[in-house]
Motif scaffolding. Structure first.
Motif, PDB file in Angstrom:
ATOM      1  N   GLY A   1       0.814  -1.213   0.000  1.00 22.88           N
ATOM      2  CA  GLY A   1       0.000   0.000   0.000  1.00 22.88           C
ATOM      3  C   GLY A   1       0.845   1.260   0.000  1.00 22.88           C
ATOM      4  O   GLY A   1       1.991   1.274  -0.471  1.00 22.88           O
ATOM      5  N   ILE A   2       0.286   2.323   0.575  1.00 23.66           N
ATOM      6  CA  ILE A   2       0.968   3.623   0.554  1.00 23.66           C
ATOM      7  C   ILE A   2       2.137   3.688   1.530  1.00 23.66           C
ATOM      8  O   ILE A   2       3.000   4.559   1.411  1.00 23.66           O
ATOM      9  CB  ILE A   2      -0.026   4.766   0.858  1.00 23.66           C
ATOM     10  N   PHE A   3       2.143   2.765   2.489  1.00 29.71           N
ATOM     11  CA  PHE A   3       3.235   2.730   3.456  1.00 29.71           C
ATOM     12  C   PHE A   3       4.235   1.645   3.077  1.00 29.71           C
ATOM     13  O   PHE A   3       3.848   0.571   2.607  1.00 29.71           O
ATOM     14  CB  PHE A   3       2.707   2.470   4.867  1.00 29.71           C
ATOM     15  N   SER A   4       5.501   1.934   3.297  1.00 29.10           N
ATOM     16  CA  SER A   4       6.540   0.949   2.985  1.00 29.10           C
ATOM     17  C   SER A   4       6.500  -0.190   3.997  1.00 29.10           C
ATOM     18  O   SER A   4       5.876  -0.084   5.059  1.00 29.10           O
ATOM     19  CB  SER A   4       7.922   1.610   3.013  1.00 29.10           C
ATOM     20  N   ARG A   5       7.168  -1.263   3.682  1.00 31.39           N
ATOM     21  CA  ARG A   5       7.194  -2.415   4.583  1.00 31.39           C
ATOM     22  C   ARG A   5       7.861  -2.060   5.916  1.00 31.39           C
ATOM     23  O   ARG A   5       7.443  -2.539   6.966  1.00 31.39           O
ATOM     24  CB  ARG A   5       7.928  -3.580   3.914  1.00 31.39           C
ATOM     25  N   ILE A   6       8.883  -1.235   5.840  1.00 34.96           N
ATOM     26  CA  ILE A   6       9.577  -0.826   7.063  1.00 34.96           C
ATOM     27  C   ILE A   6       8.649   0.017   7.929  1.00 34.96           C
ATOM     28  O   ILE A   6       8.621  -0.128   9.164  1.00 34.96           O
ATOM     29  CB  ILE A   6      10.855  -0.026   6.726  1.00 34.96           C
ATOM     30  N   GLU A   7       7.880   0.883   7.300  1.00 37.53           N
ATOM     31  CA  GLU A   7       6.934   1.717   8.050  1.00 37.53           C
ATOM     32  C   GLU A   7       5.855   0.865   8.717  1.00 37.53           C
ATOM     33  O   GLU A   7       5.436   1.159   9.841  1.00 37.53           O
ATOM     34  CB  GLU A   7       6.300   2.747   7.113  1.00 37.53           C
ATOM     35  N   ILE A   8       5.426  -0.180   8.036  1.00 35.43           N
ATOM     36  CA  ILE A   8       4.433  -1.085   8.624  1.00 35.43           C
ATOM     37  C   ILE A   8       5.015  -1.772   9.854  1.00 35.43           C
ATOM     38  O   ILE A   8       4.336  -1.917  10.886  1.00 35.43           O
ATOM     39  CB  ILE A   8       3.983  -2.147   7.598  1.00 35.43           C
ATOM     40  N   MET A   9       6.270  -2.170   9.781  1.00 33.77           N
ATOM     41  CA  MET A   9       6.916  -2.825  10.921  1.00 33.77           C
ATOM     42  C   MET A   9       7.015  -1.867  12.110  1.00 33.77           C
ATOM     43  O   MET A   9       6.778  -2.250  13.259  1.00 33.77           O
ATOM     44  CB  MET A   9       8.302  -3.323  10.522  1.00 33.77           C
ATOM     45  N   PHE A  10       7.342  -0.612  11.827  1.00 30.16           N
ATOM     46  CA  PHE A  10       7.411   0.374  12.903  1.00 30.16           C
ATOM     47  C   PHE A  10       6.020   0.673  13.467  1.00 30.16           C
ATOM     48  O   PHE A  10       5.878   0.969  14.656  1.00 30.16           O
ATOM     49  CB  PHE A  10       8.079   1.661  12.409  1.00 30.16           C
TER      50      PHE A  10
END
Length: 228
Positions: free
Chosen positions: A79-88
Motif C-alpha cells: 500500500g501507501i506505506f513501505s514495509r519498514i513503516e508497517i513494521m514500525f
C-alpha cells in the motif's frame, strides 16, 4: 509529521485493538478478585503483572501473523506505506499496548492499596523495555513463521517459564561464574526477571535495547526481501 503520526496510529486504529486488550485485562482482574480472599487482595497486582506478560505475548504474536492468516499482507505491504513503516507501526502498537497495561496495573495497585509512587517511572520504563524487546523478537519470528500459534509458542519457550526454570537451575548449579554471568546477560533471562521485579539495571537495559534493535533490524531486513 503527519505521516509519522499515521504510521504510529495505523495499527491501533484497527477495530477491536483497545477493546480486546481492555476486555482481557478486566476479565483477568475480576477473576483474581473472585478467587482471592480479602486478606490476599494485596497479592493481586503481583499476579496480574505476570499475567500481563502473557497477554502482551499474545498481542505481539498475533499482530503480524494475523495479516498473513487473514490474507491482508499483500494489501498492507504493497500500500501507501513501505514495509519498514508497517513494521514500525506494529512496534508502536506494542509500546502503546504495554502502556495501556501499565496504566491498568497501576490503577489495580491503587485499588489493592499496594501503589508505590516511587516505583511509577521504573515500572513504566520496564513495561516499555519489555514490550520493545519481546515485541521485536515476535516480529522477527512472525516474518519467518507467519503462524500465530508457532510464533507464540517460540516466544513462550524462549522467554517464559520453561527457559527461566532451566536457566535458574543452571545458576544454582556448580557451573563457573563466567557461565553464570553469560546466563544473567541473556535477554531470555533478563526480560521477565526484570519485568517482574519492576525494573532493569543499566547493564540489563543496554542488553535488552541492543537485542531489541538487532531483532527489529533483522525483521525489517527479512520482510523487505520477503516475497508477498
Amino acid at each position: 509529521m503527519e505521516r509519522v503520526l499515521k504510521i504510529i496510529t495505523l495499527d491501533i486504529r484497527k477495530k477491536g485493538f483497545f477493546k480486546n486488550l481492555m476486555i482481557s485485562l478486566f476479565v483477568v482482574a475480576c477473576i483474581l478478585f473472585l478467587i482471592c480472599t480479602k486478606g490476599e487482595v494485596s497479592i493481586i497486582p503481583k499476579i496480574m503483572l505476570q499475567i500481563i506478560s502473557y497477554i502482551l505475548l499474545v498481542v505481539f504474536s498475533f499482530s503480524l501473523t494475523q495479516e498473513f492468516s487473514n490474507k491482508t499482507d499483500k494489501m498492507i505491504f504493497t500500500g501507501i506505506f513501505s514495509r519498514i513503516e508497517i513494521m514500525f507501526s506494529k512496534l508502536s502498537s506494542f509500546i502503546i499496548a504495554a502502556m495501556v497495561c501499565f496504566i491498568f496495573y497501576e490503577i489495580l495497585s491503587i485499588v489493592c492499596n499496594t501503589f508505590n509512587s516511587k516505583m511509577l517511572l521504573n515500572n513504566l520504563y520496564s513495561f516499555i523495555v519489555f514490550a520493545f524487546t519481546l515485541g521485536t523478537f515476535e516480529l522477527l519470528i512472525s516474518v519467518f513463521t507467519s503462524n500465530f500459534l508457532l510464533a507464540g509458542i517460540i516466544g513462550y519457550v524462549l522467554y517464559f517459564d520453561l527457559i527461566l526454570a532451566l536457566l535458574n537451575q543452571a545458576l544454582g548449579s556448580g557451573r563457573s561464574e563466567a557461565v553464570k554471568q553469560v546466563i544473567r546477560s541473556l535477554p531470555f533471562y533478563i526480560a521477565n526477571t526484570g519485568f517482574y521485579s519492576g525494573g532493569y539495571t543499566v547493564n540489563q537495559s543496554i542488553i535488552m535495547i541492543c537485542c531489541g534493535v538487532l531483532f527489529l533490524i533483522s525483521a525489517c531486513a527479512v520482510i523487505y526481501r520477503k516475497d508477498i
